[in-house]
Enzyme design. Structure first.
Site, PDB file in Angstrom:
ATOM      1  N   CYS A  63       0.825  -1.212   0.000  1.00  0.00           N
ATOM      2  CA  CYS A  63       0.000   0.000   0.000  1.00  0.00           C
ATOM      3  C   CYS A  63       0.862   1.267   0.000  1.00  0.00           C
ATOM      4  CB  CYS A  63      -0.898  -0.016   1.229  1.00  0.00           C
ATOM      5  SG  CYS A  63      -1.801   1.519   1.505  1.00  0.00           S
ATOM      6  N   TYR A 196      -5.398   5.867  -9.034  1.00  0.00           N
ATOM      7  CA  TYR A 196      -6.583   5.087  -8.658  1.00  0.00           C
ATOM      8  C   TYR A 196      -7.823   5.578  -9.399  1.00  0.00           C
ATOM      9  CZ  TYR A 196      -4.021   2.833  -4.867  1.00  0.00           C
ATOM     10  OH  TYR A 196      -3.131   2.081  -4.137  1.00  0.00           O
TER      11      TYR A 196
END
Length: 329
Positions: A63, A196
């Protein structure tokens, strides 16, 4: 992938239908601040004093948001003061998972099987996404914060009085804060979250909108870095580390998996040299695991990659000369 609803886990992908195909990130819910004396911070409640051994950091090596906190923990000298647990890179129907029989990916506090159990221990009726990083307060047995941008600010200064912490190292110096905030704002919306927005878009126009904004900002960053070694001033700041965690994943994941394919970072002369420069800061390479990064994105995000095949390439060499020292220290 999923979320908690009134404390119950649901395996559910992001709902982009209600936003016309646009991905919108949910805001962090736990926004308390750890401070040197436990006084309240800009948000949340007080009572979270910076003490050695009191806090535990839950992260994923994959992440980018969690990666920021690992870098600050490493560079500031907080490793012996803040313990850490790393979730497994696969995040499928049960969300982030631990492997109780694997010391590398186990919950060292409660031996939970799933990250969502950490959230319901803090708030039994919690509704929302279960994310990392999560900063856990062992004393109060609750989540202090799950907002990465604020956790790195805490790590930057709140623990400066503890033994071995580099109090002189300041990634958010007061004189540079307005410019750091300005750079962060653009980089967050168009680069950090921009990849994203492109990758999770479910409408062509929303994908193209995010794609254009992303590469406009990368071009802007490339030009900015043609004149200076770092993004703000003549020193490393949080603006650099916030950008770094996206750049290090770009060629291996975002370029192909998220369709951000105008060009890879290695084809930007200044950005690629800058990326290697930051990677070669002592201690940073230890926080990077390209294998877990690729495993997570290509296996976990089955809506985008239903075969779950993980690409073998690309070949990446972050240890190659960077040439950025021409700007001086």
């Amino acid at each position: 992938m999923g979320l908690l609803v009134d404390g119950k886990w649901q395996d559910k992908w992001y709902d982009t239908a209600k936003t016309g195909g646009k991905f919108e990130r949910e805001a962090a819910r736990f926004r308390n601040w750890v401070t040197a004396d436990g006084s309240p911070g800009p948000s949340g409640d007080g009572g979270f004093k910076a003490e050695s051994g009191r806090y535990h950091l839950y992260v994923s090596m994959a992440c980018p948001w969690a990666h920021r906190t690992l870098i600050f923990r490493k560079l500031k000298g907080l490793e012996k003061h803040i313990s850490v647990s790393v979730v497994h890179p696969d995040m499928v129907e049960n969300g982030w998972e631990f492997r109780p029989d694997d010391d590398q990916h186990k919950d060292h506090l409660y031996n939970f099987r799933f990250m969502h159990e950490v959230y319901t221990k803090a708030a039994p009726d919690y509704t929302g996404r279960v994310t990392v990083p999560t900063l856990w307060d062992k004393e109060r047995e609750t989540i202090a914060s799950n907002e990465s941008a604020e956790i790195i600010r805490m790590f930057n200064s709140a623990f400066n009085g503890l033994e071995g912490v580099d109090a002189e190292l300041d990634f958010y110096p007061e004189s540079l804060r307005p410019e750091i905030d300005e750079v962060n704002e653009r980089v967050y919306h168009t680069v950090n979250n921009g990849v994203y927005k492109a990758g999770f878009a479910t409408a062509q126009d929303k994908y193209e909108e995010a794609y254009r904004a992303l590469f406009e900002s990368l071009d802007w960053l490339e030009e900015r870095l043609s004149r200076q070694r770092y993004l703000v001033g003549e020193q490393l700041t949080e603006a650099d580390w916030r950008l770094f965690t996206t750049l290090i994943r770009f060629d291996a994941v975002y370029y192909s998996h998220f369709k951000c394919n105008r060009q890879p970072i290695r084809e930007f002369p200044n950005l690629s040299g800058y990326l290697r420069d930051l990677y070669q800061v002592p201690g940073v390479a230890e926080t990077v695991d390209i294998g877990q990064i690729k495993q997570h994105y290509y296996v976990s995000q089955r809506t985008i990659n239903p075969t779950q095949i993980v690409p073998v390439g690309p070949a990446l060499d972050f240890d190659a000369p960077h040439g950025r020292d021409k700007f001086g220290e």
